[in-house]
Scaffold this motif. Structure first.
Motif, PDB file in Angstrom:
ATOM      1  N   THR A 589      18.776  25.884 -10.719  1.00  0.00           N
ATOM      2  CA  THR A 589      17.688  26.430 -10.441  1.00  0.00           C
ATOM      3  C   THR A 589      16.501  25.229 -11.158  1.00  0.00           C
ATOM      4  OG1 THR A 589      18.848  28.368 -10.769  1.00  0.00           O
ATOM      5  CG2 THR A 589      16.228  28.605 -11.438  1.00  0.00           C
ATOM      6  N   TYR A 590      15.395  26.246 -10.148  1.00  0.00           N
ATOM      7  CA  TYR A 590      13.812  25.046 -10.428  1.00  0.00           C
ATOM      8  C   TYR A 590      12.740  25.956 -10.140  1.00  0.00           C
ATOM      9  CZ  TYR A 590      16.695  21.552  -8.672  1.00  0.00           C
ATOM     10  OH  TYR A 590      17.379  20.462  -8.981  1.00  0.00           O
ATOM     11  N   TYR A 591      11.937  25.651 -11.572  1.00  0.00           N
ATOM     12  CA  TYR A 591      10.773  26.330 -11.842  1.00  0.00           C
ATOM     13  C   TYR A 591       9.831  26.082 -11.044  1.00  0.00           C
ATOM     14  CZ  TYR A 591      14.646  28.379 -15.140  1.00  0.00           C
ATOM     15  OH  TYR A 591      15.146  28.414 -15.325  1.00  0.00           O
ATOM     16  N   TYR A 592       8.218  26.519 -11.025  1.00  0.00           N
ATOM     17  CA  TYR A 592       7.115  26.240 -10.388  1.00  0.00           C
ATOM     18  C   TYR A 592       6.149  26.752 -10.836  1.00  0.00           C
ATOM     19  CZ  TYR A 592       7.000  30.715  -7.651  1.00  0.00           C
ATOM     20  OH  TYR A 592       7.648  32.371  -7.743  1.00  0.00           O
ATOM     21  N   ILE A 593       5.035  26.529 -10.816  1.00  0.00           N
ATOM     22  CA  ILE A 593       4.055  26.671 -11.530  1.00  0.00           C
ATOM     23  C   ILE A 593       2.785  26.796 -10.282  1.00  0.00           C
ATOM     24  CG2 ILE A 593       1.418  26.801 -12.966  1.00  0.00           C
ATOM     25  CD1 ILE A 593       3.748  25.712 -15.103  1.00  0.00           C
ATOM     26  N   ILE A 594       1.754  27.796  -9.692  1.00  0.00           N
ATOM     27  CA  ILE A 594       1.094  27.844  -8.892  1.00  0.00           C
ATOM     28  C   ILE A 594      -0.550  28.128  -9.645  1.00  0.00           C
ATOM     29  CG2 ILE A 594       0.463  28.559  -6.201  1.00  0.00           C
ATOM     30  CD1 ILE A 594       3.544  29.323  -5.902  1.00  0.00           C
ATOM     31  N   ASP A 595      -1.385  26.960  -9.067  1.00  0.00           N
ATOM     32  CA  ASP A 595      -3.319  26.964  -9.125  1.00  0.00           C
ATOM     33  C   ASP A 595      -3.113  27.007  -8.284  1.00  0.00           C
ATOM     34  OD1 ASP A 595      -5.980  26.844 -10.181  1.00  0.00           O
ATOM     35  OD2 ASP A 595      -5.389  25.197 -10.815  1.00  0.00           O
ATOM     36  N   LEU A 596      -3.923  28.882  -8.232  1.00  0.00           N
ATOM     37  CA  LEU A 596      -4.726  29.420  -6.671  1.00  0.00           C
ATOM     38  C   LEU A 596      -5.693  28.180  -6.470  1.00  0.00           C
ATOM     39  CD1 LEU A 596      -3.932  33.179  -7.066  1.00  0.00           C
ATOM     40  CD2 LEU A 596      -2.459  31.397  -6.058  1.00  0.00           C
ATOM     41  N   ASN A 597      -6.576  27.612  -7.346  1.00  0.00           N
ATOM     42  CA  ASN A 597      -7.720  27.060  -6.970  1.00  0.00           C
ATOM     43  C   ASN A 597      -8.929  27.947  -6.165  1.00  0.00           C
ATOM     44  OD1 ASN A 597      -7.527  24.327  -8.270  1.00  0.00           O
ATOM     45  ND2 ASN A 597      -6.162  23.832  -6.695  1.00  0.00           N
ATOM     46  N   ASP A 598      -8.510  29.397  -6.796  1.00  0.00           N
ATOM     47  CA  ASP A 598      -9.382  30.359  -6.061  1.00  0.00           C
ATOM     48  C   ASP A 598     -10.329  30.634  -7.023  1.00  0.00           C
ATOM     49  OD1 ASP A 598     -10.361  33.184  -5.203  1.00  0.00           O
ATOM     50  OD2 ASP A 598      -9.418  32.077  -3.662  1.00  0.00           O
ATOM     51  N   ASP A 599     -11.721  30.905  -7.177  1.00  0.00           N
ATOM     52  CA  ASP A 599     -12.542  31.363  -8.348  1.00  0.00           C
ATOM     53  C   ASP A 599     -12.236  32.889  -8.685  1.00  0.00           C
ATOM     54  OD1 ASP A 599     -13.822  28.909  -8.402  1.00  0.00           O
ATOM     55  OD2 ASP A 599     -15.224  30.194  -7.062  1.00  0.00           O
ATOM     56  N   ASN A 600     -12.198  33.313  -7.923  1.00  0.00           N
ATOM     57  CA  ASN A 600     -11.487  35.213  -8.314  1.00  0.00           C
ATOM     58  C   ASN A 600     -10.238  34.914  -8.679  1.00  0.00           C
ATOM     59  OD1 ASN A 600     -13.319  36.107  -6.579  1.00  0.00           O
ATOM     60  ND2 ASN A 600     -13.074  35.569  -4.764  1.00  0.00           N
ATOM     61  N   PRO A 604      -3.019  31.120 -13.144  1.00  0.00           N
ATOM     62  CA  PRO A 604      -1.604  29.709 -12.794  1.00  0.00           C
ATOM     63  C   PRO A 604      -0.428  31.481 -12.284  1.00  0.00           C
ATOM     64  CG  PRO A 604      -1.264  29.708 -14.558  1.00  0.00           C
ATOM     65  CD  PRO A 604      -2.799  30.294 -13.802  1.00  0.00           C
ATOM     66  N   LEU A 605       0.466  31.354 -11.285  1.00  0.00           N
ATOM     67  CA  LEU A 605       1.706  31.912 -11.052  1.00  0.00           C
ATOM     68  C   LEU A 605       2.759  31.011 -11.472  1.00  0.00           C
ATOM     69  CD1 LEU A 605       0.420  33.503  -7.483  1.00  0.00           C
ATOM     70  CD2 LEU A 605       0.343  34.475  -9.692  1.00  0.00           C
ATOM     71  N   VAL A 606       3.745  31.636 -11.804  1.00  0.00           N
ATOM     72  CA  VAL A 606       4.939  31.226 -12.330  1.00  0.00           C
ATOM     73  C   VAL A 606       6.236  32.207 -12.135  1.00  0.00           C
ATOM     74  CG1 VAL A 606       3.885  30.064 -14.124  1.00  0.00           C
ATOM     75  CG2 VAL A 606       4.721  32.152 -14.201  1.00  0.00           C
ATOM     76  N   GLY A 607       7.235  31.436 -11.293  1.00  0.00           N
ATOM     77  CA  GLY A 607       8.308  31.489 -10.793  1.00  0.00           C
ATOM     78  C   GLY A 607       9.383  30.808 -11.518  1.00  0.00           C
ATOM     79  N   TRP A 608      10.281  30.965 -10.548  1.00  0.00           N
ATOM     80  CA  TRP A 608      11.577  30.266 -10.564  1.00  0.00           C
ATOM     81  C   TRP A 608      12.324  30.504  -8.999  1.00  0.00           C
ATOM     82  CZ3 TRP A 608      15.878  32.189  -8.420  1.00  0.00           C
ATOM     83  CH2 TRP A 608      15.946  33.519  -8.763  1.00  0.00           C
ATOM     84  N   VAL A 609      13.246  29.277  -7.901  1.00  0.00           N
ATOM     85  CA  VAL A 609      14.152  29.384  -7.385  1.00  0.00           C
ATOM     86  C   VAL A 609      15.306  28.502  -7.337  1.00  0.00           C
ATOM     87  CG1 VAL A 609      12.696  27.439  -6.329  1.00  0.00           C
ATOM     88  CG2 VAL A 609      13.190  28.495  -4.560  1.00  0.00           C
TER      89      VAL A 609
END
Length: 613
Positions: A589-600, A604-609
């Motif tokens: 199991t791995y974990y992610y952090i997503i920086d959308l780089n969108d002014d709106n 960040p979004l976080v989750g696992w996969v």
């Protein structure tokens, strides 16, 4: 004042009209003159004789020279009663084009008389010289049902053919034919007839002819035929006090009982420049016994031959066109010089009017010869104060205020009119951009037809295209505009708005925006085994929408093992950390952090996969 178009050929649909004023019927301009033939159907003069029948037929001979060419020919027949409209000429049936009537009232007694007319140009041109016989003119029912015709000795019938011909040795003439039906008698002992549309350039050889009915040689009481105040006579056939005495000048006959077909010289009674003339007819006087007597005379036809050398400018519209959403009118027109005896000079002015307002001028380029024409075209810009639907009037020989500069044979036939409708429709205007959330990879499904609510309701249909050229040429139309998936972002769509007689081209934009759903759906697992399913990490609505995102993958110990983005998704391999070898990572199991780089979206979004094979 603007000259009005008055055609030379005036058709008289005059059945059963009591008295028709003598008026211009047809005019010819060129090396023309006329002759006439005809004959009575009376066996004798009906006054003082007491017969009460007419002959079944009579004949006259046409004898023209070889250098005379028939241009037009008109048959007249007349008699007592309301009219026999079907007769025969050389055995062939003839049906009247027009029937004219006059009436004579004496106390309670009414007597009717008629004249019929037929254009027989084709017949005379085909038959040529020879005998012409008119038959089947039957007034027997009239004479039987109304005995007063015979009792009053007004029983008559006869016929004549007026022939206009061309001859090269003739001067340039104006031949004018006038017809109608006017009567003088004891109740109306005098009439005055004005003939218009004359143009006298030279009075040399001027002449006038008459076709009249029911004149009696023995009833010349107070009888006169006066032209412009001058008593006409043609001795020995027609003395000045007995013009209508049953004679035929063309045949030299004095036995045309109750029918006169006569011609007179008028060169001393008309003046160069005259445009009209007055004819006066009188009858009635006291006889030797102190009793008032009067003849009954019916005038049917007048012909004048006058020297005239003038052009005649007429105009026709050959073609015209209007453009969509444009106030320009393109006109192709022709100036004619047909009914003329002179060249129409170059630089003859031409005026163009829209609802009576001058909107353009032009002029002829070259001299236009007799019988010739000149074509040209012009583009008129119609001012905004003129309605979209208007009357276009083109006037030849008009400097722009209704004034002509060229003297013509006919000043009343210079114009032509036509109704014009400009193809002006409500403008499309600026259309709003259609904007949808990205459904993935910068695409979304648009309902293009929603834009139609912004258009005028006069449109017949709206079509959608990917380019302006395709919209103009009507090719490659978008077949399902209600379910259109964009191909680029942003994208311009072109619309063709069709109206009843025109179309307009407009455009609007499609725009894809990034939207983040409140509920993010994740695969929660990838299996990079090359089978084409879940080989990379895709979070619908996130990694396939936010093209500028940055994703970081961590193992369960919190070590960063991968960093990528839209064009570099995670496929189960490490590109960060001390153990990064490019090989597949172990199942875990791995974990992610997503920086959308969108002014709106700043968080960040976080989750696992879960990685498996």
């Amino acid at each position: 004042m603007m000259k009005k178009y008055l055609p030379l050929f005036l058709c008289f649909l005059l059945s059963n009209i009591y008295a028709q004023d003598i008026d211009v019927f047809q005019q010819f301009y060129g090396r023309y003159s006329y002759t006439a033939i005809g004959n009575t159907l009376n066996p004798a003069e009906n006054n003082p004789n007491t017969f009460c029948q007419i002959l079944p037929q009579s004949t006259a001979n046409l004898n023209m020279s070889a250098d005379q060419t028939v241009l037009a020919a008109y048959l007249y027949w007349a008699g007592s009663g309301l009219g026999d409209t079907e007769v025969s000429l050389n055995g062939d049936p003839v049906v009247a084009d027009d029937t004219l009537n006059v009436v004579y009232q004496q106390g309670s007694i009414t007597l009717d008389y008629f004249s019929c007319f037929k254009d027989v140009t084709d017949v005379i041109q085909m038959t040529g010289n020879g005998d012409y016989t008119l038959s089947d003119l039957d007034i027997s029912d009239t004479l039987a049902s109304n005995p007063y015709h015979c009792a009053f000795r007004t029983n008559f019938a006869g016929w004549a053919i007026i022939v206009v011909y061309e001859e090269d040795t003739l001067p340039l003439n104006q031949v004018s034919i006038y017809h109608g039906l006017e009567i003088i008698n004891r109740n109306v002992p005098e009439i005055n007839i004005t003939i218009d549309n004359l143009n006298v350039l030279d009075n040399d050889g001027a002449k006038i002819g008459f076709l009249a009915w029911e004149g009696d040689n023995t009833l010349n009481y107070g009888e006169s035929l006066v032209f412009n105040g001058n008593v006409l006579e043609n001795l020995p056939l027609n003395p000045g006090d007995n013009a209508f005495n049953g004679t035929n000048t063309f045949m030299g006959s004095n036995t045309s009982y109750n029918m006169d077909l006569d011609v007179y010289d008028i060169e001393n009674y008309i003046t160069v420049g005259d445009t009209s003339a007055t004819i006066q007819l009188t009858t009635g006087g006291i006889d030797g016994n102190g009793v008032f007597q009067a003849d009954l005379i019916i005038i049917n036809n007048i012909v004048t031959v006058l020297n005239s050398q003038l052009p005649d400018a007429t105009v026709v519209i050959n073609d015209l066109s209007v453009s969509c959403d444009n106030r320009d009118v393109w006109i192709d027109y022709t100036i004619f010089n047909v009914n003329s005896t002179e060249v129409l000079p170059a630089n003859t002015p031409i005026a163009f009017y829209a609802d009576g307002v001058l909107v353009g001028t032009a002029s002829t380029i070259d001299d236009i010869l007799i019988g010739e024409q000149e074509s040209n075209n012009i583009v008129l810009n119609i001012p905004t104060n003129i309605p979209n639907d208007f009357t276009l009037t083109i006037v030849a020989d008009d400097i722009g205020n209704g004034t002509g500069i060229v003297q013509e044979t006919d000043e009343g036939n210079n114009s032509v009119t036509q109704q014009i409708s400009l193809l002006l429709n409500p403008p499309i205007g600026d259309l709003p951009t259609l904007e949808l959330c990205d459904e993935g990879n910068n695409q979304a499904t648009f309902d293009l037809t929603s834009i139609e609510s912004q258009l005028s309701n006069v449109a017949v249909s709206v079509q959608y295209f990917n380019s302006e050229n395709e919209a103009e040429l009507l090719i490659n139309e978008i077949e399902t505009p209600s379910e259109y998936v964009n191909s680029i972002n942003p994208e311009t769509i072109y619309i063709r708005v069709n109206y009843p007689d025109c179309f307009q081209i407009g455009s609007f934009n499609l725009n894809i925006i990034n939207c983040l759903s409140d509920t993010i759906s994740s695969t929660n697992g990838i299996s990079p085994n090359g089978d084409g399913t879940n080989d990379t990490l895709v979070i619908p609505g996130v990694t396939d929408v936010f093209e500028n995102h940055v994703i970081k993958i961590f193992n369960r110990y919190g070590t960063l093992i991968f960093e990528g983005g839209y064009n570099h998704p995670w496929s189960g391999k490490a590109n960060r950390g001390i153990n990064h070898t490019g090989s597949l990572l172990p199942v875990s199991t791995y974990y992610y952090i997503i920086d959308l780089n969108d002014d709106n979206y700043s968080e960040p979004l976080v989750g696992w996969v879960y990685l498996n094979y």
